[in-house]
Design a protein around this motif. Sequence first.
Motif, PDB file in Angstrom:
ATOM      1  N   HIS A 145     -37.257 -52.817  66.057  1.00 37.06           N
ATOM      2  CA  HIS A 145     -38.014 -52.278  64.660  1.00 37.06           C
ATOM      3  C   HIS A 145     -38.102 -51.246  64.239  1.00 37.06           C
ATOM      4  CE1 HIS A 145     -39.422 -54.886  61.002  1.00 37.06           C
ATOM      5  NE2 HIS A 145     -39.668 -53.822  60.441  1.00 37.06           N
ATOM      6  N   TYR A 146     -37.498 -51.136  62.941  1.00 36.79           N
ATOM      7  CA  TYR A 146     -37.936 -49.098  62.790  1.00 36.79           C
ATOM      8  C   TYR A 146     -36.659 -48.116  63.582  1.00 36.79           C
ATOM      9  CZ  TYR A 146     -42.401 -51.116  61.666  1.00 36.79           C
ATOM     10  OH  TYR A 146     -43.810 -52.065  61.372  1.00 36.79           O
ATOM     11  N   LYS A 169     -34.255 -51.575  59.784  1.00 37.33           N
ATOM     12  CA  LYS A 169     -33.875 -50.415  59.997  1.00 37.33           C
ATOM     13  C   LYS A 169     -35.032 -49.603  60.319  1.00 37.33           C
ATOM     14  CE  LYS A 169     -29.156 -50.893  60.381  1.00 37.33           C
ATOM     15  NZ  LYS A 169     -28.936 -51.630  60.566  1.00 37.33           N
ATOM     16  N   ILE A 170     -34.756 -47.902  59.558  1.00 39.38           N
ATOM     17  CA  ILE A 170     -35.722 -47.254  58.818  1.00 39.38           C
ATOM     18  C   ILE A 170     -36.708 -46.895  57.218  1.00 39.38           C
ATOM     19  CG2 ILE A 170     -36.405 -44.589  59.627  1.00 39.38           C
ATOM     20  CD1 ILE A 170     -33.947 -44.486  61.051  1.00 39.38           C
ATOM     21  N   SER A 185     -38.614 -39.309  58.070  1.00 42.40           N
ATOM     22  CA  SER A 185     -37.215 -38.851  57.817  1.00 42.40           C
ATOM     23  C   SER A 185     -37.209 -37.832  58.192  1.00 42.40           C
ATOM     24  CB  SER A 185     -38.098 -37.831  56.478  1.00 42.40           C
ATOM     25  OG  SER A 185     -39.353 -36.970  57.090  1.00 42.40           O
ATOM     26  N   SER A 186     -37.546 -37.500  59.235  1.00 45.15           N
ATOM     27  CA  SER A 186     -36.921 -36.978  60.846  1.00 45.15           C
ATOM     28  C   SER A 186     -36.100 -38.431  61.317  1.00 45.15           C
ATOM     29  CB  SER A 186     -37.140 -36.835  61.663  1.00 45.15           C
ATOM     30  OG  SER A 186     -38.294 -35.450  61.230  1.00 45.15           O
ATOM     31  N   LEU A 187     -36.059 -38.763  61.296  1.00 47.95           N
ATOM     32  CA  LEU A 187     -35.044 -40.047  61.858  1.00 47.95           C
ATOM     33  C   LEU A 187     -34.266 -40.578  61.147  1.00 47.95           C
ATOM     34  CD1 LEU A 187     -37.519 -42.536  63.966  1.00 47.95           C
ATOM     35  CD2 LEU A 187     -35.994 -41.216  64.650  1.00 47.95           C
ATOM     36  N   HIS A 188     -33.890 -40.563  60.363  1.00 46.44           N
ATOM     37  CA  HIS A 188     -33.143 -40.238  59.392  1.00 46.44           C
ATOM     38  C   HIS A 188     -32.011 -39.292  59.209  1.00 46.44           C
ATOM     39  CE1 HIS A 188     -34.586 -44.323  56.226  1.00 46.44           C
ATOM     40  NE2 HIS A 188     -35.805 -43.848  56.176  1.00 46.44           N
ATOM     41  N   LYS A 189     -32.575 -38.131  59.847  1.00 49.73           N
ATOM     42  CA  LYS A 189     -32.072 -37.132  59.250  1.00 49.73           C
ATOM     43  C   LYS A 189     -31.239 -36.855  60.739  1.00 49.73           C
ATOM     44  CE  LYS A 189     -33.214 -32.054  58.977  1.00 49.73           C
ATOM     45  NZ  LYS A 189     -34.548 -31.492  59.098  1.00 49.73           N
ATOM     46  N   LEU A 190     -31.934 -36.698  62.022  1.00 50.12           N
ATOM     47  CA  LEU A 190     -31.052 -37.169  63.634  1.00 50.12           C
ATOM     48  C   LEU A 190     -30.491 -38.281  63.212  1.00 50.12           C
ATOM     49  CD1 LEU A 190     -34.331 -36.690  65.628  1.00 50.12           C
ATOM     50  CD2 LEU A 190     -32.472 -34.767  65.189  1.00 50.12           C
ATOM     51  N   ASP A 191     -30.895 -39.473  62.714  1.00 48.10           N
ATOM     52  CA  ASP A 191     -29.125 -40.598  62.723  1.00 48.10           C
ATOM     53  C   ASP A 191     -27.689 -40.277  62.014  1.00 48.10           C
ATOM     54  OD1 ASP A 191     -28.593 -42.799  63.514  1.00 48.10           O
ATOM     55  OD2 ASP A 191     -29.859 -43.934  61.630  1.00 48.10           O
ATOM     56  N   VAL A 220     -45.332 -58.445  45.387  1.00 47.94           N
ATOM     57  CA  VAL A 220     -44.734 -58.282  46.553  1.00 47.94           C
ATOM     58  C   VAL A 220     -44.179 -57.039  46.925  1.00 47.94           C
ATOM     59  CG1 VAL A 220     -45.381 -60.521  47.172  1.00 47.94           C
ATOM     60  CG2 VAL A 220     -42.758 -60.223  46.738  1.00 47.94           C
ATOM     61  N   ALA A 221     -44.030 -56.099  48.504  1.00 48.79           N
ATOM     62  CA  ALA A 221     -43.603 -55.222  48.603  1.00 48.79           C
ATOM     63  C   ALA A 221     -43.410 -55.558  50.082  1.00 48.79           C
ATOM     64  CB  ALA A 221     -44.073 -54.364  48.226  1.00 48.79           C
ATOM     65  N   PRO A 222     -42.359 -55.717  50.744  1.00 48.34           N
ATOM     66  CA  PRO A 222     -41.947 -55.333  51.987  1.00 48.34           C
ATOM     67  C   PRO A 222     -41.332 -53.315  52.436  1.00 48.34           C
ATOM     68  CG  PRO A 222     -40.428 -56.155  51.376  1.00 48.34           C
ATOM     69  CD  PRO A 222     -41.070 -56.113  50.021  1.00 48.34           C
ATOM     70  N   SER A 223     -41.406 -53.234  53.013  1.00 48.35           N
ATOM     71  CA  SER A 223     -40.603 -52.171  53.240  1.00 48.35           C
ATOM     72  C   SER A 223     -39.237 -51.726  52.918  1.00 48.35           C
ATOM     73  CB  SER A 223     -40.728 -51.059  54.707  1.00 48.35           C
ATOM     74  OG  SER A 223     -40.655 -51.743  55.375  1.00 48.35           O
ATOM     75  N   ALA A 224     -38.252 -50.911  51.943  1.00 46.52           N
ATOM     76  CA  ALA A 224     -37.634 -50.800  51.296  1.00 46.52           C
ATOM     77  C   ALA A 224     -37.092 -50.680  51.900  1.00 46.52           C
ATOM     78  CB  ALA A 224     -37.343 -50.136  50.038  1.00 46.52           C
ATOM     79  N   ASN A 225     -36.063 -50.851  53.503  1.00 49.59           N
ATOM     80  CA  ASN A 225     -34.877 -50.744  54.530  1.00 49.59           C
ATOM     81  C   ASN A 225     -34.640 -52.122  55.076  1.00 49.59           C
ATOM     82  OD1 ASN A 225     -38.100 -50.869  55.419  1.00 49.59           O
ATOM     83  ND2 ASN A 225     -36.585 -51.527  57.452  1.00 49.59           N
TER      84      ASN A 225
END
Length: 316
Positions: A221-222, A139-140, A280-286, A130-135
Motif C-alpha cells: 500500500h501507499y 498508490k501514495i 509529500s516527500s515520497l511524491h516528490k522523490l517518486d 463516503v471518502a477513501p483516500s483520493a489516490n
Amino acid sequence: MISNNVDYAEYLLRKGELVAIPTETVYGLAANAFDEAAVNKIFETKKRPHFNPLIVHLKSGKDLSKVARNIPVQAKILAEAFWPGPLTLVLEKKPIIPDLVTGGKNTVAVRVPNHPLTLRLLKQLNFPLVAPSANPFGKISPTCAQHVADYFESEIGMVLDGGVCEKGIESTIVGFEDDQAIVYRLGALSIESIESIIGKVSVKNHESKEAPIAPGMLLTHYAPKTKLVVCENPEQIMREYKNQKIGVLLTKSKLNNENIVIEKICENEDYEAAAKNLYSSLHKLDQMGLEVILAEKCNPIGLGKAVNDRLFRASQ
Ligand code: TXA
Ligand code: MG
C-alpha cells in the motif's frame, strides 16, 4: 478543476458526482454515502476492489446513532474526546448504510473529519459522505489538492482545495471485539493518545496480501513507483546501491552528500512533522527518476509507529 468553492462542491455531490475533499489527514474522494451509483464511481475511479469498505464521514458525532447501533461505551468516550479528528470507529451498521459501502460487512467505519471547508460542506448536505483516500488503489495518498489533480484531473468534477493536510497520514482505525477497543490501522492519532483516555488497547494491524480479515489493511500500500527500501540508517547501506540514482528519506540521522537527493522529514524526533511530510516527500522523490529510495525508520514512539507502518507497506 481545483477550487475552494464549497457551494459548487455541494452542487456536484447532490448530482451524484465525485468531489475530492480536504481533511486534516489526507484528501478523500467523496460521494453521497446513500447514492449507490455515486459510491460505485469511487470504486471504479480508484480501481479499488469491492471487498475494501469505505469510511463514512459525518458532520458531527451527534449523527453517529443515525448510521450505527449498539455503540460500545468506549466508542462514545473516544468520539467525545477526539472528534472532529483523525479517529475512525468501526461499529455495527444500521441498514441505512448500503452494503456497497461496507463491502457486505455488518459494520461501518465512521469519522468526523477536522477541516473547516469539509465540515462546512457536510453541514450544507443532508447526507454523509463516503471518502477513501483520493489516490488510485495502492498508490501514495494525496496531501494537497495538486496531488489529487495529478492522479484524477480528468475523471472527477472537482478538487475542493483546503491547502496542505495538517496531519498528513490517514486516521487511526479502532474497532471493538467483545466491547474491547482494538486498533486496526495505525494512523494520525497516536496509540498513546488513545490509551490516555481509555487505558491499554491492543493493536491488530493486519498485514494481509489478500482480502483483509477484519478491517482492511493490505500489505502492499501507499507505494511509490520507485523501489523503496526501509532501513535503520541509510548511510550504512548506501554502498550496496553504488552507481544507482539514490534518494534518501531521513527521519533521524544527518547526511551530507551532494550526489544524492535527500528529503529530511523531521528534526529531533518530531514524528508529528514526519507524518505530515511523509507522503509529500515520497511524491516528490517518486517524480525524480530515481532507482531506489532508502527510507530511514523512526523510533517506535508516538506517530513514529504509524510512519514506520506506512514505510513498511510502501516497501512491499
Ligand atoms: O484519514 C482517513 O481515514 C482518510 C480520509 C479521507 O478520511 N480515509 C481513508 O480511507 O484513509 P481509505 O478508504 O483509504 O481507508 C479506509 C480503511 C480501509 O483500510 C478499509 O478496509 C477500512 O478503512 N474499513 C472501512 N470500513 C471498514 C469496516 N466496516 N470494517 C473494517 N475496516 C473498514
Ligand atoms: Mg487509502
